[in-house]
Design an enzyme around this catalytic site. Structure first.
Site, PDB file in Angstrom:
ATOM      1  N   ALA A 230       1.505   8.969  -8.529  1.00 59.02           N
ATOM      2  CA  ALA A 230       1.117  10.360  -8.313  1.00 59.02           C
ATOM      3  C   ALA A 230       1.026  11.027  -9.684  1.00 59.02           C
ATOM      4  O   ALA A 230       1.660  10.580 -10.639  1.00 59.02           O
ATOM      5  CB  ALA A 230       2.163  11.055  -7.457  1.00 59.02           C
TER       6      ALA A 230
ATOM      7  N   GLU B 157      10.001   5.712  -9.872  1.00 54.49           N
ATOM      8  CA  GLU B 157      10.310   7.140  -9.705  1.00 54.49           C
ATOM      9  C   GLU B 157      11.716   7.480 -10.170  1.00 54.49           C
ATOM     10  O   GLU B 157      11.986   8.589 -10.620  1.00 54.49           O
ATOM     11  CB  GLU B 157      10.135   7.550  -8.232  1.00 54.49           C
TER      12      GLU B 157
ATOM     13  N   GLU C 181       2.533   2.407  -3.612  1.00 51.65           N
ATOM     14  CA  GLU C 181       2.571   2.852  -2.212  1.00 51.65           C
ATOM     15  C   GLU C 181       1.168   2.872  -1.602  1.00 51.65           C
ATOM     16  O   GLU C 181       0.979   2.484  -0.450  1.00 51.65           O
ATOM     17  CB  GLU C 181       3.215   4.246  -2.143  1.00 51.65           C
TER      18      GLU C 181
ATOM     19  N   GLY D 219       3.356   5.987  -6.602  1.00 53.87           N
ATOM     20  CA  GLY D 219       2.357   6.219  -5.560  1.00 53.87           C
ATOM     21  C   GLY D 219       1.235   5.190  -5.593  1.00 53.87           C
ATOM     22  O   GLY D 219       0.590   4.938  -4.569  1.00 53.87           O
TER      23      GLY D 219
HETATM   24  C1  HXC Z   1       0.054  11.580 -14.904  1.00 57.33           C
HETATM   25  C2  HXC Z   1      -0.261   9.693 -16.174  1.00 57.33           C
HETATM   26  C3  HXC Z   1       0.413   8.897 -15.201  1.00 57.33           C
HETATM   27  C4  HXC Z   1       0.900   9.569 -14.037  1.00 57.33           C
HETATM   28  C5  HXC Z   1      -0.204   7.621 -16.830  1.00 57.33           C
HETATM   29  N1  HXC Z   1      -0.617   8.867 -17.156  1.00 57.33           N
HETATM   30  N2  HXC Z   1       0.418   7.627 -15.655  1.00 57.33           N
HETATM   31  N3  HXC Z   1      -0.440  11.015 -16.019  1.00 57.33           N
HETATM   32  N4  HXC Z   1       0.688  10.883 -13.939  1.00 57.33           N
HETATM   33  N5  HXC Z   1       1.506   8.932 -13.055  1.00 57.33           N
HETATM   34  C6  HXC Z   1      -1.326   9.279 -18.354  1.00 57.33           C
HETATM   35  C7  HXC Z   1      -0.423   9.367 -19.580  1.00 57.33           C
HETATM   36  O1  HXC Z   1       0.297  10.560 -19.567  1.00 57.33           O
HETATM   37  C8  HXC Z   1      -1.452   9.296 -20.683  1.00 57.33           C
HETATM   38  O2  HXC Z   1      -2.068  10.542 -20.800  1.00 57.33           O
HETATM   39  C9  HXC Z   1      -2.468   8.326 -20.118  1.00 57.33           C
HETATM   40  O3  HXC Z   1      -2.303   8.322 -18.709  1.00 57.33           O
HETATM   41  C10 HXC Z   1      -2.287   6.915 -20.650  1.00 57.33           C
HETATM   42  O4  HXC Z   1      -0.936   6.566 -20.414  1.00 57.33           O
HETATM   43  P1  HXC Z   1      -0.110   5.606 -21.426  1.00 57.33           P
HETATM   44  O5  HXC Z   1       1.313   5.745 -21.028  1.00 57.33           O
HETATM   45  O6  HXC Z   1      -0.486   5.916 -22.828  1.00 57.33           O
HETATM   46  O7  HXC Z   1      -0.719   4.206 -21.029  1.00 57.33           O
HETATM   47  P2  HXC Z   1      -0.024   2.767 -21.016  1.00 57.33           P
HETATM   48  O8  HXC Z   1       0.752   2.556 -22.293  1.00 57.33           O
HETATM   49  O9  HXC Z   1      -1.107   1.817 -20.650  1.00 57.33           O
HETATM   50  O10 HXC Z   1       1.053   2.839 -19.831  1.00 57.33           O
HETATM   51  C11 HXC Z   1       0.592   2.963 -18.516  1.00 57.33           C
HETATM   52  C12 HXC Z   1       1.771   3.288 -17.587  1.00 57.33           C
HETATM   53  C13 HXC Z   1       2.521   4.532 -18.081  1.00 57.33           C
HETATM   54  C14 HXC Z   1       2.755   2.102 -17.540  1.00 57.33           C
HETATM   55  C15 HXC Z   1       1.162   3.482 -16.189  1.00 57.33           C
HETATM   56  O11 HXC Z   1       1.554   5.571 -18.329  1.00 57.33           O
HETATM   57  C16 HXC Z   1       3.526   5.069 -17.129  1.00 57.33           C
HETATM   58  O12 HXC Z   1       4.676   4.590 -17.111  1.00 57.33           O
HETATM   59  N6  HXC Z   1       3.147   6.044 -16.304  1.00 57.33           N
HETATM   60  C17 HXC Z   1       4.051   6.665 -15.351  1.00 57.33           C
HETATM   61  C18 HXC Z   1       4.379   5.731 -14.230  1.00 57.33           C
HETATM   62  C19 HXC Z   1       5.252   6.402 -13.183  1.00 57.33           C
HETATM   63  O13 HXC Z   1       6.354   6.907 -13.498  1.00 57.33           O
HETATM   64  N7  HXC Z   1       4.774   6.444 -11.956  1.00 57.33           N
HETATM   65  C20 HXC Z   1       5.461   7.093 -10.868  1.00 57.33           C
HETATM   66  C21 HXC Z   1       4.990   8.520 -10.764  1.00 57.33           C
HETATM   67  S1  HXC Z   1       5.871   9.403  -9.545  1.00 57.33           S
HETATM   68  P3  HXC Z   1      -2.362  11.234 -22.220  1.00 57.33           P
HETATM   69  O14 HXC Z   1      -2.994  12.524 -21.830  1.00 57.33           O
HETATM   70  O15 HXC Z   1      -1.064  11.369 -22.912  1.00 57.33           O
HETATM   71  O16 HXC Z   1      -3.296  10.279 -22.888  1.00 57.33           O
HETATM   72  C22 HXC Z   1       5.120   8.942  -8.127  1.00 57.33           C
HETATM   73  C23 HXC Z   1       5.736   9.533  -6.939  1.00 57.33           C
HETATM   74  C24 HXC Z   1       4.995   9.175  -5.735  1.00 57.33           C
HETATM   75  O17 HXC Z   1       4.198   8.201  -8.090  1.00 57.33           O
HETATM   76  C25 HXC Z   1       5.466  10.021  -4.638  1.00 57.33           C
HETATM   77  C26 HXC Z   1       4.575   9.986  -3.462  1.00 57.33           C
HETATM   78  C27 HXC Z   1       3.172   9.797  -3.734  1.00 57.33           C
END
Ligand code: HXC
Length: 261
Positions: free
Chosen positions: A68, A135, A115, A112
């Site tokens: 998400a 998360e 999911e 997400g």
């Molecule tokens: C918003 C995101 C994002 C996310 C990545 N980005 N994931 N933005 N929401 N979930 C953005 C980063 O901020 C960054 O933006 C760009 O994408 C590239 O990300 P990097 O981290 O530089 O890329 P990389 O090194 O390839 O790593 C990819 C990644 C990492 C492993 C996916 O970005 C990451 O750990 N993302 C978060 C994963 C996460 O925590 N997911 C759970 C979310 S909570 P900029 O602008 O800085 O370039 C969730 C709850 C669900 O999903 C609940 C119900 C639906």
């Protein structure tokens, strides 16, 4: 239909529809706008008689979806979540799709994203795929069925491990745990997914929908109720022209012609 954050395609000859999550620079983060478009596309394809199977994938190869959209979620309040029934509406539309769906996962399927993949009927993965529910690192928990579907699909211990430590599964681990059905070299992933979708779309549409409903019932009921559901579906499939055609074609040694309109 035209969309901003997804790409769609329909091959009317094979009956395969595809939806590509298209925010590669944000690792296909699932913003509410993207999820609205995705649910509209699912609704659209589900309603088209020509569609026999839907493939969902992520643009760019680095991520199916990174989860998400955290930046969008950061500003949300409890009251908003409660009033909007946050996450449920658009997200569950994918799980409720009556036609078969395949998630083709290249790169990260996190939070997400994992999911969403699990809401599809089949997950296939490239060798570079990584599955996770991280998360906990945000002091959040999965909110679109992750704790429930993951536990049913791969068992309690690994699901707890993933949700509590945030560790990711490799494609090979996901295959061995039964989370995904096939893993291929990443550059062959879309060919595989589209080929599987083509095979599914070549079957009787109505029977394929009944099969999907019956398998999904295994996750909703007891064994005896599930077996009863299956038996009733098996009985009723004899009322369809396709079942008659399938058995007649077999006895006449010819390919079947389904009523896929
Ligand atoms: C918003 C995101 C994002 C996310 C990545 N980005 N994931 N933005 N929401 N979930 C953005 C980063 O901020 C960054 O933006 C760009 O994408 C590239 O990300 P990097 O981290 O530089 O890329 P990389 O090194 O390839 O790593 C990819 C990644 C990492 C492993 C996916 O970005 C990451 O750990 N993302 C978060 C994963 C996460 O925590 N997911 C759970 C979310 S909570 P900029 O602008 O800085 O370039 C969730 C709850 C669900 O999903 C609940 C119900 C639906």
């Amino acid at each position: 239909m035209s969309y901003k954050l997804i790409e769609t395609n329909l091959d009317e000859v094979t009956g395969v529809a595809s939806i590509v999550l298209n925010r590669p620079e944000q690792r296909n983060a699932l913003s509410s706008e993207l999820m609205t478009e995705l649910s509209e596309a699912i609704e659209h394809f589900e309603g088209l008689p020509v569609v026999g199977c839907i493939v969902i994938s992520g643009k760019g190869g680095k991520a199916f979806a990174g989860g998400a959209d955290i930046k969008e979620m950061a500003g949300r309040t409890y009251s908003q979540n409660y009033k909007d029934n946050f996450i449920t509406a658009n997200w569950e539309r994918v799980a409720q799709c009556r036609k078969p769906t395949i998630a083709a996962v290249s790169g990260y399927a996190l939070g997400g994203g994992c999911e969403l993949a699990m809401m599809c009927d089949i997950i296939v993965a490239g060798e570079n795929a990584k599955f996770g529910q991280p998360e906990i690192n945000l002091a959040l928990l999965p909110g679109a069925g992750g704790t429930q579907r993951l536990t049913r699909f791969i068992g309690k211990s690994t699901a707890m491990d993933m949700c509590l430590t945030g560790r990711m599964l490799t494609a090979a681990e996901a295959l061995s745990l039964g989370l995904v059905s096939r893993v291929v070299p990443t550059d062959e992933l879309m060919d595989l997914a589209l080929d599987m979708a083509k095979t599914i779309a070549s079957k009787s549409r109505m029977t394929a929908m009944m099969v999907k409903e019956a398998v999904n019932t295994a996750y909703e009921t007891s064994l005896s109720q599930g077996v009863l559901f299956e038996r009733r579906a098996f009985h009723s499939v004899f009322a369809t022209g396709d079942a008659k055609e399938g058995m007649t074609a077999f006895t006449e040694n010819r390919p079947p012609r389904w009523d896929n309109k």
